[in-house]
Design a protein around this motif. Sequence first.
Motif, short mmCIF file in Angstrom:
data_model
loop_
_atom_site.label_atom_id
_atom_site.label_comp_id
_atom_site.label_asym_id
_atom_site.label_seq_id
_atom_site.Cartn_x
_atom_site.Cartn_y
_atom_site.Cartn_z
N ASN A 17 11.34 -12.71 -2.45
CA ASN A 17 10.65 -12.57 -3.73
C ASN A 17 11.69 -12.27 -4.82
O ASN A 17 12.13 -11.13 -4.97
CB ASN A 17 9.62 -11.44 -3.63
N LEU A 19 11.41 -11.87 -7.83
CA LEU A 19 11.03 -10.92 -8.88
C LEU A 19 11.58 -9.53 -8.56
O LEU A 19 11.68 -8.67 -9.41
CB LEU A 19 9.50 -10.83 -9.01
N LYS A 20 11.91 -9.31 -7.28
CA LYS A 20 12.33 -7.97 -6.85
C LYS A 20 13.75 -7.91 -6.33
O LYS A 20 14.34 -6.84 -6.29
CB LYS A 20 11.39 -7.48 -5.75
N THR A 21 14.28 -9.03 -5.86
CA THR A 21 15.61 -9.00 -5.26
C THR A 21 16.23 -10.39 -5.36
O THR A 21 15.66 -11.28 -5.99
CB THR A 21 15.52 -8.51 -3.80
N ALA A 80 8.00 -3.23 0.64
CA ALA A 80 8.44 -3.04 -0.74
C ALA A 80 8.23 -4.30 -1.59
O ALA A 80 8.59 -4.32 -2.76
CB ALA A 80 9.91 -2.63 -0.75
N HIS A 82 9.75 -7.14 -1.31
CA HIS A 82 10.96 -7.95 -1.51
C HIS A 82 10.89 -9.26 -0.75
O HIS A 82 11.57 -10.22 -1.10
CB HIS A 82 12.21 -7.17 -1.08
N SER A 117 2.05 -15.62 -6.35
CA SER A 117 3.25 -14.79 -6.49
C SER A 117 4.50 -15.67 -6.51
O SER A 117 5.47 -15.37 -7.22
CB SER A 117 3.30 -13.70 -5.42
N ASN A 125 8.18 -14.26 -14.23
CA ASN A 125 7.18 -13.33 -14.77
C ASN A 125 6.96 -13.53 -16.28
O ASN A 125 6.45 -12.64 -16.95
CB ASN A 125 7.59 -11.88 -14.52
N ARG A 148 2.30 -5.37 -5.22
CA ARG A 148 3.46 -5.13 -4.37
C ARG A 148 4.60 -6.09 -4.71
O ARG A 148 5.77 -5.74 -4.66
CB ARG A 148 3.04 -5.28 -2.90
N ALA A 149 4.23 -7.32 -5.09
CA ALA A 149 5.25 -8.32 -5.38
C ALA A 149 5.80 -8.20 -6.81
O ALA A 149 6.69 -8.96 -7.19
CB ALA A 149 4.68 -9.72 -5.15
N GLY A 150 5.24 -7.28 -7.60
CA GLY A 150 5.76 -7.09 -8.96
C GLY A 150 5.36 -8.20 -9.93
O GLY A 150 6.02 -8.42 -10.94
#
Length: 305
Positions: A17, A19-21, A80, A82, A117, A125, A148-150
């Motif tokens: 993902n 968006l997070k990592t 998390a 990710h 997502s 985003n 959770r996925a931001g």
Amino acid sequence: SVQQAEGVLLPRYVRVNTLKTTVDDAVDYFKRDGFSYLGEANRLDDLDLKAKSFVRDLHLSDLLVFAPKTEFHEHFLYKAGHIILQDKASCLPAFLLNPPANSHVIDACAAPGNKTSHLAAIMKNKGRLFAFDLDAKRLSTMSTLLLRAGVRCHQLAHQDFLKVDPSDPQYKDVEYVLLDPSCSGSGMVCLGTDASPPDPEREQRRLGNLAAFQLRCLNHALGFPRLQRLVYSTCSVHTEENEKVVAAGLQQNPGFRLVHLLPVWPERGLQPLSQCLRASTTKTLTHGFFVALLERHSDAVSRAP
Ligand code: SAM
């Protein structure tokens, strides 16, 4: 009918993902966690992995591939947000639609939201992502997943997509639609099912009803005034729900044509729709799947009022 695929073991696909990592950070994390990284896969055979080793996928750059049955549901990166545990074939629709940041996008049948997502990650985003679904329970799972996925660029609605008004001003800049409607699910590999074989007549009726619904959704989606590109996908192996729906949609909407997808992909739509992709346990090491990308003709745009 669901594929009786006892003994078929698919790789464990892990979508990073973004968006997070980053993919590099996820790779480092897994290495520190005791997995051995074999680099980027060059051919499909490279996805046939032994326990505790992994590669980067050859077609999809955000995808890591592990040995079958590698368990991640309790893994920190999963909890998390990710990583997303998503079959490779089901990563194709958002990847191929590829909506740019700041675009306006509809995910017509969105829950539980893995593709939503993925779209948000591709859009960084930024922009507007309208996501619809009819099923309240699946929508609540989806809210948890997107949180959770931001994902922040979405607007989730408990609504029948067929009743969404294409002329509503809030959709006036929608240029991209992802349409992943309910289908027979006949491409999903069910390990060890021993369900009795379905009654063929009933099954045919069910397919006919599904195909009629899918075509209504496709026609409805193609009616959004500024639409440029639409991805249609199913996890069905039946031509009634795939090539036939797309062929009818094109015939009824002559302003659109098919885009020839991923020339390197090993499995094509059935003739004459070879621009589309199919996926299967044997040829792509995934669940059974179908994807088509329709785009508006540029001459049709210039003729538009
Ligand atoms: N795209 C989702 C994903 O990747 O997680 C999976 C979608 S699933 C194949 C089809 C979804 O369509 C179901 O969640 C179902 O509730 C929803 N659905 C069925 N009819 C609908 C309608 N008329 N309007 C909106 N959603 C609908």
